[in-house]
Design a protein around this motif. Structure first.
Motif, PDB file in Angstrom:
ATOM      1  N   GLY A  78      85.268   6.450  76.298  1.00 54.86           N
ATOM      2  CA  GLY A  78      85.603   7.467  75.300  1.00 54.86           C
ATOM      3  C   GLY A  78      84.383   8.039  74.630  1.00 54.86           C
ATOM      4  N   SER A  79      84.133   7.615  73.394  1.00 53.13           N
ATOM      5  CA  SER A  79      83.013   8.180  72.648  1.00 53.13           C
ATOM      6  C   SER A  79      81.697   7.547  73.085  1.00 53.13           C
ATOM      7  CB  SER A  79      83.205   7.957  71.142  1.00 53.13           C
ATOM      8  OG  SER A  79      82.954   6.610  70.804  1.00 53.13           O
ATOM      9  N   LYS A  80      80.635   8.300  72.924  1.00 53.63           N
ATOM     10  CA  LYS A  80      79.307   7.794  73.273  1.00 53.63           C
ATOM     11  C   LYS A  80      78.957   6.560  72.453  1.00 53.63           C
ATOM     12  CE  LYS A  80      75.838   9.844  71.446  1.00 53.63           C
ATOM     13  NZ  LYS A  80      74.818  10.836  71.052  1.00 53.63           N
ATOM     14  N   ASN A  81      79.311   6.562  71.176  1.00 54.47           N
ATOM     15  CA  ASN A  81      78.963   5.443  70.308  1.00 54.47           C
ATOM     16  C   ASN A  81      79.611   4.144  70.760  1.00 54.47           C
ATOM     17  OD1 ASN A  81      77.247   6.781  68.495  1.00 54.47           O
ATOM     18  ND2 ASN A  81      78.968   7.576  67.328  1.00 54.47           N
ATOM     19  N   LEU A  82      80.859   4.217  71.180  1.00 54.19           N
ATOM     20  CA  LEU A  82      81.545   3.006  71.632  1.00 54.19           C
ATOM     21  C   LEU A  82      80.897   2.469  72.901  1.00 54.19           C
ATOM     22  CD1 LEU A  82      83.793   0.983  71.242  1.00 54.19           C
ATOM     23  CD2 LEU A  82      85.328   2.504  72.511  1.00 54.19           C
ATOM     24  N   GLY A  83      80.543   3.355  73.813  1.00 52.38           N
ATOM     25  CA  GLY A  83      79.864   2.923  75.031  1.00 52.38           C
ATOM     26  C   GLY A  83      78.520   2.289  74.741  1.00 52.38           C
ATOM     27  N   ASN A  84      77.772   2.887  73.815  1.00 53.50           N
ATOM     28  CA  ASN A  84      76.488   2.308  73.426  1.00 53.50           C
ATOM     29  C   ASN A  84      76.673   0.923  72.813  1.00 53.50           C
ATOM     30  OD1 ASN A  84      74.816   4.399  74.260  1.00 53.50           O
ATOM     31  ND2 ASN A  84      75.009   5.511  72.343  1.00 53.50           N
ATOM     32  N   ARG A  85      77.751   0.753  72.066  1.00 51.71           N
ATOM     33  CA  ARG A  85      78.012  -0.544  71.448  1.00 51.71           C
ATOM     34  C   ARG A  85      78.212  -1.622  72.510  1.00 51.71           C
ATOM     35  NH1 ARG A  85      83.268  -1.691  67.875  1.00 51.71           N
ATOM     36  NH2 ARG A  85      83.909  -2.922  69.673  1.00 51.71           N
ATOM     37  N   PHE A  86      78.994  -1.300  73.534  1.00 52.29           N
ATOM     38  CA  PHE A  86      79.207  -2.266  74.613  1.00 52.29           C
ATOM     39  C   PHE A  86      77.916  -2.510  75.390  1.00 52.29           C
ATOM     40  CE2 PHE A  86      83.648  -1.405  73.782  1.00 52.29           C
ATOM     41  CZ  PHE A  86      84.241  -2.631  74.019  1.00 52.29           C
ATOM     42  N   GLY A  87      77.094  -1.472  75.511  1.00 50.70           N
ATOM     43  CA  GLY A  87      75.793  -1.655  76.144  1.00 50.70           C
ATOM     44  C   GLY A  87      74.921  -2.618  75.352  1.00 50.70           C
ATOM     45  N   GLY A  88      74.948  -2.482  74.024  1.00 52.04           N
ATOM     46  CA  GLY A  88      74.192  -3.386  73.169  1.00 52.04           C
ATOM     47  C   GLY A  88      74.665  -4.820  73.293  1.00 52.04           C
ATOM     48  N   GLU A  89      75.974  -5.001  73.416  1.00 58.61           N
ATOM     49  CA  GLU A  89      76.509  -6.353  73.564  1.00 58.61           C
ATOM     50  C   GLU A  89      76.102  -6.968  74.906  1.00 58.61           C
ATOM     51  OE1 GLU A  89      80.680  -6.263  72.770  1.00 58.61           O
ATOM     52  OE2 GLU A  89      80.396  -5.910  70.617  1.00 58.61           O
ATOM     53  N   ALA A  90      75.983  -6.127  75.934  1.00 56.85           N
ATOM     54  CA  ALA A  90      75.499  -6.628  77.229  1.00 56.85           C
ATOM     55  C   ALA A  90      74.050  -7.093  77.114  1.00 56.85           C
ATOM     56  CB  ALA A  90      75.625  -5.542  78.294  1.00 56.85           C
ATOM     57  N   LEU A  91      73.237  -6.346  76.367  1.00 55.81           N
ATOM     58  CA  LEU A  91      71.849  -6.762  76.159  1.00 55.81           C
ATOM     59  C   LEU A  91      71.783  -8.090  75.416  1.00 55.81           C
ATOM     60  CD1 LEU A  91      70.109  -3.399  75.143  1.00 55.81           C
ATOM     61  CD2 LEU A  91      69.983  -4.579  77.339  1.00 55.81           C
ATOM     62  N   LEU A  92      72.637  -8.255  74.415  1.00 53.22           N
ATOM     63  CA  LEU A  92      72.659  -9.506  73.654  1.00 53.22           C
ATOM     64  C   LEU A  92      73.069 -10.686  74.524  1.00 53.22           C
ATOM     65  CD1 LEU A  92      74.179  -8.594  70.166  1.00 53.22           C
ATOM     66  CD2 LEU A  92      71.963  -9.631  70.608  1.00 53.22           C
ATOM     67  N   GLU A  93      74.033 -10.456  75.388  1.00 51.70           N
ATOM     68  CA  GLU A  93      74.563 -11.552  76.192  1.00 51.70           C
ATOM     69  C   GLU A  93      73.629 -11.954  77.326  1.00 51.70           C
ATOM     70  OE1 GLU A  93      78.564 -12.725  78.809  1.00 51.70           O
ATOM     71  OE2 GLU A  93      78.507 -10.872  77.625  1.00 51.70           O
ATOM     72  N   TYR A  94      72.971 -10.959  77.937  1.00 53.27           N
ATOM     73  CA  TYR A  94      72.232 -11.243  79.166  1.00 53.27           C
ATOM     74  C   TYR A  94      70.710 -11.120  79.048  1.00 53.27           C
ATOM     75  CZ  TYR A  94      76.763 -10.879  81.539  1.00 53.27           C
ATOM     76  OH  TYR A  94      78.063 -11.064  81.944  1.00 53.27           O
ATOM     77  N   VAL A  95      70.206 -10.437  78.025  1.00 44.81           N
ATOM     78  CA  VAL A  95      68.776 -10.112  78.014  1.00 44.81           C
ATOM     79  C   VAL A  95      68.036 -10.684  76.804  1.00 44.81           C
ATOM     80  CG1 VAL A  95      67.076  -8.255  78.152  1.00 44.81           C
ATOM     81  CG2 VAL A  95      69.301  -7.975  79.269  1.00 44.81           C
ATOM     82  N   VAL A  96      68.472 -10.345  75.602  1.00 44.04           N
ATOM     83  CA  VAL A  96      67.767 -10.779  74.393  1.00 44.04           C
ATOM     84  C   VAL A  96      67.711 -12.306  74.324  1.00 44.04           C
ATOM     85  CG1 VAL A  96      67.781 -10.779  71.866  1.00 44.04           C
ATOM     86  CG2 VAL A  96      68.405  -8.704  73.118  1.00 44.04           C
ATOM     87  N   GLY A  97      66.518 -12.821  74.065  1.00 44.21           N
ATOM     88  CA  GLY A  97      66.359 -14.264  73.920  1.00 44.21           C
ATOM     89  C   GLY A  97      66.050 -15.003  75.206  1.00 44.21           C
ATOM     90  N   THR A  98      65.767 -14.269  76.283  1.00 45.50           N
ATOM     91  CA  THR A  98      65.508 -14.925  77.571  1.00 45.50           C
ATOM     92  C   THR A  98      64.021 -15.059  77.888  1.00 45.50           C
ATOM     93  OG1 THR A  98      65.695 -12.819  78.774  1.00 45.50           O
ATOM     94  CG2 THR A  98      67.713 -14.121  78.509  1.00 45.50           C
ATOM     95  N   ALA A  99      63.152 -14.616  76.981  1.00 44.45           N
ATOM     96  CA  ALA A  99      61.705 -14.747  77.192  1.00 44.45           C
ATOM     97  C   ALA A  99      61.010 -14.797  75.839  1.00 44.45           C
ATOM     98  CB  ALA A  99      61.163 -13.590  78.029  1.00 44.45           C
ATOM     99  N   GLU A 100      59.739 -15.185  75.856  1.00 42.93           N
ATOM    100  CA  GLU A 100      58.950 -15.258  74.633  1.00 42.93           C
ATOM    101  C   GLU A 100      57.757 -14.303  74.737  1.00 42.93           C
ATOM    102  OE1 GLU A 100      59.695 -16.887  71.943  1.00 42.93           O
ATOM    103  OE2 GLU A 100      61.465 -17.872  72.784  1.00 42.93           O
ATOM    104  N   PRO A 101      57.385 -13.645  73.628  1.00 39.25           N
ATOM    105  CA  PRO A 101      56.205 -12.770  73.652  1.00 39.25           C
ATOM    106  C   PRO A 101      54.926 -13.593  73.736  1.00 39.25           C
ATOM    107  CG  PRO A 101      57.049 -12.966  71.425  1.00 39.25           C
ATOM    108  CD  PRO A 101      58.033 -13.685  72.309  1.00 39.25           C
ATOM    109  N   GLU A 102      53.847 -12.965  74.175  1.00 39.07           N
ATOM    110  CA  GLU A 102      52.569 -13.672  74.266  1.00 39.07           C
ATOM    111  C   GLU A 102      52.102 -14.132  72.894  1.00 39.07           C
ATOM    112  OE1 GLU A 102      49.682 -11.321  76.277  1.00 39.07           O
ATOM    113  OE2 GLU A 102      50.754 -11.318  78.194  1.00 39.07           O
ATOM    114  N   HIS A 103      52.377 -13.322  71.882  1.00 38.33           N
ATOM    115  CA  HIS A 103      52.050 -13.710  70.512  1.00 38.33           C
ATOM    116  C   HIS A 103      52.956 -12.940  69.562  1.00 38.33           C
ATOM    117  CE1 HIS A 103      49.829  -9.907  70.832  1.00 38.33           C
ATOM    118  NE2 HIS A 103      49.882  -9.855  69.512  1.00 38.33           N
ATOM    119  N   THR A 104      53.023 -13.394  68.327  1.00 41.34           N
ATOM    120  CA  THR A 104      53.803 -12.692  67.311  1.00 41.34           C
ATOM    121  C   THR A 104      52.912 -12.417  66.104  1.00 41.34           C
ATOM    122  OG1 THR A 104      54.569 -14.766  66.305  1.00 41.34           O
ATOM    123  CG2 THR A 104      55.964 -13.786  68.021  1.00 41.34           C
ATOM    124  N   THR A 105      53.352 -11.478  65.268  1.00 45.07           N
ATOM    125  CA  THR A 105      52.642 -11.171  64.029  1.00 45.07           C
ATOM    126  C   THR A 105      53.666 -11.118  62.895  1.00 45.07           C
ATOM    127  OG1 THR A 105      52.857  -8.753  63.916  1.00 45.07           O
ATOM    128  CG2 THR A 105      51.213  -9.638  65.457  1.00 45.07           C
TER     129      THR A 105
END
Length: 232
Positions: A78-105
């Motif tokens: 339907g709306s672009k916003n709803l699709g983006n929301r589901f896309g964000g949830e896919a990133l949370l489930e499968y991508v975010v938190g699966t690696a560590e940065p070389e360093h943080t600040t």
């Protein structure tokens, strides 16, 4: 840095299912392009005929040895916003938190809901860099897969398009204790307010002082550049 492909479903695929065609396409993409990951977007047709996109992605990932991420947002629902929301949830489930940065600040932030559609980020990024604020991840304008993997190490999430991915910021606050603010880059007042709020939320007095100095310098330069037009 990003390419899109289609399985080009035909009439027989609609009748008998397109899962085998999708699986074969993913394997071919891996062989030809060697991507860091493959994202599979369901369409209206595959949703209607009931293709099990999740199962195909899981089987393909096991075969080729890289992440294959299903984004179940048929026709972007339907709306672009709803699709983006589901896309964000896919990133949370499968991508975010699966690696560590070389360093943080102490000044690492994520930009969420910023798509850099007209290149506006190319004007904002230098301002943040002058303040020593590092954009750890951009979700999703100019994004790189590996950057999103370590987005959970940011100190602050800055929401630019709140309607689309606000749920992502809220869930990252719950899971990773990352606070978020809702801001805008559009217009002088909004930009200045955004910089001030980022500095305040990061909680560094020196950063806040440098932010005020930068705002004064940039505003003066802008006033000088606009003077000929205002005089008309």
């Amino acid at each position: 840095y990003k390419m899109g492909f289609t399985t080009d479903l035909g009439e027989n695929d609609v009748i008998f299912g397109g899962e085998k065609k999708l699986y074969k396409a993913i394997l071919e993409l891996k062989e030809r392009y060697q991507p860091a990951a493959v994202f599979v977007y369901a369409t209206c047709v595959t949703a209607l005929i009931g293709d099990d996109v999740d199962a195909v992605c899981k089987a393909a990932a096991e075969k080729i040895g890289i992440p294959v991420v299903p984004v179940i947002a048929p026709g972007f629902i339907g709306s672009k916003n709803l699709g983006n929301r589901f896309g964000g949830e896919a990133l949370l489930e499968y991508v975010v938190g699966t690696a560590e940065p070389e360093h943080t600040t102490p000044y690492d932030i994520n930009l969420i809901g910023e798509y850099n559609i007209a290149g506006e980020m190319w004007g904002v990024t230098p301002l943040l860099e002058k303040l020593g604020i590092r954009i750890l991840s951009k979700i999703t304008g100019d994004a790189r897969y590996n950057e999103i993997r370590y987005a959970h190490r940011a100190k602050l999430n800055v929401m630019i398009c709140s309607r689309a991915l606000l749920n992502m910021a809220r869930k990252m606050e719950e899971r990773y204790n990352i606070p978020y603010i809702e801001e805008s880059f559009y217009g002088i007042d909004d930009m200045n307010r955004c910089l001030r709020n980022i500095a305040a939320k990061l909680g560094d007095t020196d950063l806040q002082e440098r932010t005020e100095k930068l705002i004064a310098e940039e505003t003066a330069a802008l006033d000088l550049a606009l003077a000929p037009y205002r005089a008309r």
